[in-house]
Design a protein around this motif. Structure first.
Motif, PDB file in Angstrom:
ATOM      1  N   GLY A   1       0.796  -1.217   0.000  1.00 38.21           N
ATOM      2  CA  GLY A   1       0.000   0.000   0.000  1.00 38.21           C
ATOM      3  C   GLY A   1       0.822   1.257   0.000  1.00 38.21           C
ATOM      4  O   GLY A   1       1.578   1.504   0.924  1.00 38.21           O
ATOM      5  N   GLY A   2       0.672   2.035  -1.062  1.00 37.73           N
ATOM      6  CA  GLY A   2       1.166   3.388  -1.160  1.00 37.73           C
ATOM      7  C   GLY A   2       2.577   3.678  -0.732  1.00 37.73           C
ATOM      8  O   GLY A   2       2.903   3.536   0.427  1.00 37.73           O
ATOM      9  N   GLY A   3       3.427   4.100  -1.640  1.00 40.67           N
ATOM     10  CA  GLY A   3       4.738   4.602  -1.259  1.00 40.67           C
ATOM     11  C   GLY A   3       4.614   6.007  -0.715  1.00 40.67           C
ATOM     12  O   GLY A   3       3.535   6.592  -0.695  1.00 40.67           O
ATOM     13  N   ARG A   4       5.710   6.561  -0.269  1.00 41.21           N
ATOM     14  CA  ARG A   4       5.667   7.922   0.255  1.00 41.21           C
ATOM     15  C   ARG A   4       5.346   8.911  -0.855  1.00 41.21           C
ATOM     16  O   ARG A   4       5.745   8.741  -1.999  1.00 41.21           O
ATOM     17  N   ARG A   5       4.632   9.943  -0.475  1.00 42.79           N
ATOM     18  CA  ARG A   5       4.143  10.906  -1.451  1.00 42.79           C
ATOM     19  C   ARG A   5       5.313  11.518  -2.229  1.00 42.79           C
ATOM     20  O   ARG A   5       6.308  11.941  -1.668  1.00 42.79           O
TER      21      ARG A   5
ATOM     22  N   ILE B   1       1.110  -9.253   5.090  1.00 44.66           N
ATOM     23  CA  ILE B   1       1.945 -10.428   5.342  1.00 44.66           C
ATOM     24  C   ILE B   1       1.300 -11.611   4.626  1.00 44.66           C
ATOM     25  O   ILE B   1       0.131 -11.919   4.888  1.00 44.66           O
ATOM     26  N   PRO B   2       2.014 -12.262   3.718  1.00 50.86           N
ATOM     27  CA  PRO B   2       1.397 -13.343   2.950  1.00 50.86           C
ATOM     28  C   PRO B   2       0.766 -14.410   3.837  1.00 50.86           C
ATOM     29  O   PRO B   2       1.358 -14.851   4.835  1.00 50.86           O
ATOM     30  N   ASP B   3      -0.470 -14.779   3.493  1.00 53.12           N
ATOM     31  CA  ASP B   3      -1.221 -15.847   4.160  1.00 53.12           C
ATOM     32  C   ASP B   3      -1.608 -15.513   5.599  1.00 53.12           C
ATOM     33  O   ASP B   3      -1.985 -16.406   6.363  1.00 53.12           O
ATOM     34  N   GLU B   4      -1.553 -14.237   5.953  1.00 58.03           N
ATOM     35  CA  GLU B   4      -1.945 -13.809   7.294  1.00 58.03           C
ATOM     36  C   GLU B   4      -2.901 -12.628   7.201  1.00 58.03           C
ATOM     37  O   GLU B   4      -2.776 -11.789   6.309  1.00 58.03           O
ATOM     38  N   PRO B   5      -3.861 -12.516   8.141  1.00 59.08           N
ATOM     39  CA  PRO B   5      -4.750 -11.351   8.159  1.00 59.08           C
ATOM     40  C   PRO B   5      -4.106 -10.202   8.935  1.00 59.08           C
ATOM     41  O   PRO B   5      -4.667  -9.676   9.902  1.00 59.08           O
ATOM     42  N   ALA B   6      -2.916  -9.808   8.523  1.00 60.62           N
ATOM     43  CA  ALA B   6      -2.140  -8.791   9.212  1.00 60.62           C
ATOM     44  C   ALA B   6      -1.170  -8.167   8.225  1.00 60.62           C
ATOM     45  O   ALA B   6      -0.935  -8.703   7.140  1.00 60.62           O
ATOM     46  N   ALA B   7      -0.613  -7.020   8.605  1.00 53.46           N
ATOM     47  CA  ALA B   7       0.304  -6.306   7.726  1.00 53.46           C
ATOM     48  C   ALA B   7       1.345  -5.599   8.568  1.00 53.46           C
ATOM     49  O   ALA B   7       1.178  -5.404   9.781  1.00 53.46           O
ATOM     50  N   THR B   8       2.434  -5.198   7.926  1.00 58.29           N
ATOM     51  CA  THR B   8       3.384  -4.301   8.552  1.00 58.29           C
ATOM     52  C   THR B   8       3.188  -2.910   7.978  1.00 58.29           C
ATOM     53  O   THR B   8       2.728  -2.741   6.854  1.00 58.29           O
ATOM     54  N   ALA B   9       3.539  -1.909   8.765  1.00 57.07           N
ATOM     55  CA  ALA B   9       3.385  -0.518   8.323  1.00 57.07           C
ATOM     56  C   ALA B   9       4.575   0.299   8.779  1.00 57.07           C
ATOM     57  O   ALA B   9       5.075   0.131   9.899  1.00 57.07           O
ATOM     58  N   ASP B  10       5.021   1.186   7.898  1.00 52.09           N
ATOM     59  CA  ASP B  10       6.058   2.159   8.217  1.00 52.09           C
ATOM     60  C   ASP B  10       5.366   3.386   8.800  1.00 52.09           C
ATOM     61  O   ASP B  10       4.707   4.131   8.082  1.00 52.09           O
ATOM     62  N   LEU B  11       5.524   3.579  10.094  1.00 55.97           N
ATOM     63  CA  LEU B  11       4.854   4.687  10.765  1.00 55.97           C
ATOM     64  C   LEU B  11       5.768   5.892  10.937  1.00 55.97           C
ATOM     65  O   LEU B  11       5.455   6.807  11.710  1.00 55.97           O
ATOM     66  N   GLY B  12       6.888   5.906  10.223  1.00 56.14           N
ATOM     67  CA  GLY B  12       7.810   7.025  10.336  1.00 56.14           C
ATOM     68  C   GLY B  12       8.675   6.877  11.564  1.00 56.14           C
ATOM     69  O   GLY B  12       8.384   7.463  12.610  1.00 56.14           O
ATOM     70  N   GLY B  13       9.722   6.068  11.457  1.00 58.33           N
ATOM     71  CA  GLY B  13      10.601   5.820  12.597  1.00 58.33           C
ATOM     72  C   GLY B  13      10.298   4.531  13.327  1.00 58.33           C
ATOM     73  O   GLY B  13      11.091   4.085  14.157  1.00 58.33           O
ATOM     74  N   GLU B  14       9.161   3.931  13.063  1.00 58.21           N
ATOM     75  CA  GLU B  14       8.784   2.660  13.666  1.00 58.21           C
ATOM     76  C   GLU B  14       8.188   1.740  12.608  1.00 58.21           C
ATOM     77  O   GLU B  14       7.501   2.205  11.693  1.00 58.21           O
ATOM     78  N   THR B  15       8.447   0.450  12.762  1.00 61.10           N
ATOM     79  CA  THR B  15       7.722  -0.559  11.995  1.00 61.10           C
ATOM     80  C   THR B  15       6.668  -1.162  12.903  1.00 61.10           C
ATOM     81  O   THR B  15       6.980  -1.602  14.019  1.00 61.10           O
ATOM     82  N   ALA B  16       5.432  -1.153  12.451  1.00 60.89           N
ATOM     83  CA  ALA B  16       4.329  -1.664  13.265  1.00 60.89           C
ATOM     84  C   ALA B  16       3.731  -2.907  12.639  1.00 60.89           C
ATOM     85  O   ALA B  16       3.690  -3.044  11.411  1.00 60.89           O
TER      86      ALA B  16
ATOM     87  N   ALA C   1      -6.638   8.048  14.286  1.00 56.01           N
ATOM     88  CA  ALA C   1      -5.489   8.934  14.392  1.00 56.01           C
ATOM     89  C   ALA C   1      -4.604   8.733  13.175  1.00 56.01           C
ATOM     90  O   ALA C   1      -4.717   7.749  12.442  1.00 56.01           O
ATOM     91  N   ARG C   2      -3.712   9.677  12.980  1.00 54.79           N
ATOM     92  CA  ARG C   2      -2.721   9.568  11.928  1.00 54.79           C
ATOM     93  C   ARG C   2      -1.350   9.407  12.567  1.00 54.79           C
ATOM     94  O   ARG C   2      -0.983  10.178  13.461  1.00 54.79           O
ATOM     95  N   VAL C   3      -0.590   8.399  12.113  1.00 52.54           N
ATOM     96  CA  VAL C   3       0.755   8.159  12.615  1.00 52.54           C
ATOM     97  C   VAL C   3       1.690   8.190  11.408  1.00 52.54           C
ATOM     98  O   VAL C   3       1.630   7.304  10.556  1.00 52.54           O
ATOM     99  N   GLY C   4       2.522   9.214  11.316  1.00 45.31           N
ATOM    100  CA  GLY C   4       3.307   9.382  10.106  1.00 45.31           C
ATOM    101  C   GLY C   4       2.381   9.631   8.928  1.00 45.31           C
ATOM    102  O   GLY C   4       1.501  10.487   8.983  1.00 45.31           O
ATOM    103  N   ASP C   5       2.544   8.851   7.878  1.00 43.79           N
ATOM    104  CA  ASP C   5       1.700   8.994   6.687  1.00 43.79           C
ATOM    105  C   ASP C   5       0.579   7.962   6.635  1.00 43.79           C
ATOM    106  O   ASP C   5      -0.076   7.810   5.604  1.00 43.79           O
ATOM    107  N   VAL C   6       0.350   7.264   7.744  1.00 43.46           N
ATOM    108  CA  VAL C   6      -0.656   6.207   7.808  1.00 43.46           C
ATOM    109  C   VAL C   6      -1.780   6.615   8.756  1.00 43.46           C
ATOM    110  O   VAL C   6      -1.535   7.030   9.891  1.00 43.46           O
ATOM    111  N   GLY C   7      -3.015   6.514   8.292  1.00 48.58           N
ATOM    112  CA  GLY C   7      -4.172   6.736   9.138  1.00 48.58           C
ATOM    113  C   GLY C   7      -4.678   5.417   9.679  1.00 48.58           C
ATOM    114  O   GLY C   7      -4.720   4.411   8.957  1.00 48.58           O
ATOM    115  N   ILE C   8      -5.044   5.386  10.965  1.00 45.62           N
ATOM    116  CA  ILE C   8      -5.578   4.169  11.580  1.00 45.62           C
ATOM    117  C   ILE C   8      -6.936   4.487  12.196  1.00 45.62           C
ATOM    118  O   ILE C   8      -7.112   5.495  12.871  1.00 45.62           O
ATOM    119  N   VAL C   9      -7.913   3.646  11.930  1.00 46.56           N
ATOM    120  CA  VAL C   9      -9.274   3.859  12.409  1.00 46.56           C
ATOM    121  C   VAL C   9      -9.986   2.515  12.412  1.00 46.56           C
ATOM    122  O   VAL C   9      -9.641   1.624  11.622  1.00 46.56           O
TER     123      VAL C   9
END
Length: 263
Positions: A4-8, A20-35, A139-147
């Motif tokens: 999903g989406g590179g940096r603007r 994450i392949p075969d999982e109902p989960a993902a990683t996200a770059d939150l700007g200084g952290e990997t979540a 909320a927005r964390v870095g360039d990622v919105g979570i809701v």
């Protein structure tokens, strides 16, 4: 499935959200952290099913916790982000839910952020020393919105490059050559339509970036789902399906199914 989406402004940048392949989960770059991001954990669901439907099931709480811990190790994530419905009991945490969440939060070993959902009342009070809890609009964390998705997103969320949500538990009905059918968990991904939010959210100060919305499949295997390609199965979020300018469905293994309405 594409990430999903590179940096603007930089199409070659690392994608912000990567399933994450075969999982109902993902990683996200939150700007200084990997979540590690997941949605709809529904701790204590077995107690809820017993009370709500008279269904007797042994708790899978240990297995759910182990899946999260394994994913944290595999992804080397700095933070766990739950996109709502970490808990299950809408009327407040019961004993089974509290015990499961206490064990989970004691074991994860990283900070936890909860984009509060409609099944999460009381969790901020019960576990506020171990959770960072967003307002209902996310909320927005870095360039990622979570809701979570049970309410309209906050303006700051709509100013993100990628928006991640749960709540819908999306699934698709697939049929074989002889007419048999099965339901498979699915991701929904697509561009948002600004016009669908104009009457409900104050967009005056929003730097609209044509955000991509990613609807996560439910992490809990017992929480059911909405068959998004079956007539009569409506969305739960107040901004869907109108909020999608277009959207495609993907299976957990990354298989692209195309327009979710025509699968």
């Amino acid at each position: 499935m594409p990430a999903g989406g590179g940096r603007r402004g930089d199409r070659h940048a690392r994608p912000l959200v990567e399933p994450i392949p075969d999982e109902p989960a993902a990683t996200a770059d939150l700007g200084g952290e990997t979540a590690l991001l997941l949605a709809d954990y529904h701790a204590g669901i077995e107690a809820g099913l017993r009370y709500e439907r008279g269904v007797e099931l042994d708790s899978a709480g240990d297995e759910r916790r182990d899946r999260v811990l394994d994913l944290l190790v595999r992804t080397d994530a700095d933070r766990l982000v739950v996109l709502g419905d970490l808990g299950h009991r809408i009327g407040g945490a019961g004993d089974a839910e509290t015990a499961e969440l206490d064990a989970l939060l004691s074991a994860v070993g990283v900070p936890v952020t909860l984009a509060v959902g409609n099944h999460d009342p009381g969790l901020a009070d019960e576990f506020g020393d171990r959770l960072t809890v967003t307002p209902p609009g996310g909320a927005r964390v870095g360039d990622v919105g979570i809701v979570h998705g049970h309410t309209w997103p906050a303006p700051e969320v709509l100013g993100a490059d990628v928006i991640c949500m749960g709540h819908e538990h999306p699934a698709v009905r697939l049929e074989d050559a002889v007419g048999g059918g099965r339901a498979e968990k699915a991701w929904l991904r697509g561009a948002l339509d600004r016009a669908a939010f104009a009457d409900a959210v104050d967009l005056a100060g929003v730097d609209w970036r044509d955000p991509e919305l990613i609807v996560f499949p439910a992490f809990n295997d017992r929480s059911g789902g909405t068959w998004v390609n079956v007539d009569g199965q409506g969305f739960l979020a107040p901004f869907l399906p109108d909020g999608f300018a277009s959207a495609e469905a993907y299976l957990l293994d990354g298989t692209r199914l195309g327009d979710y309405r025509r699968v």
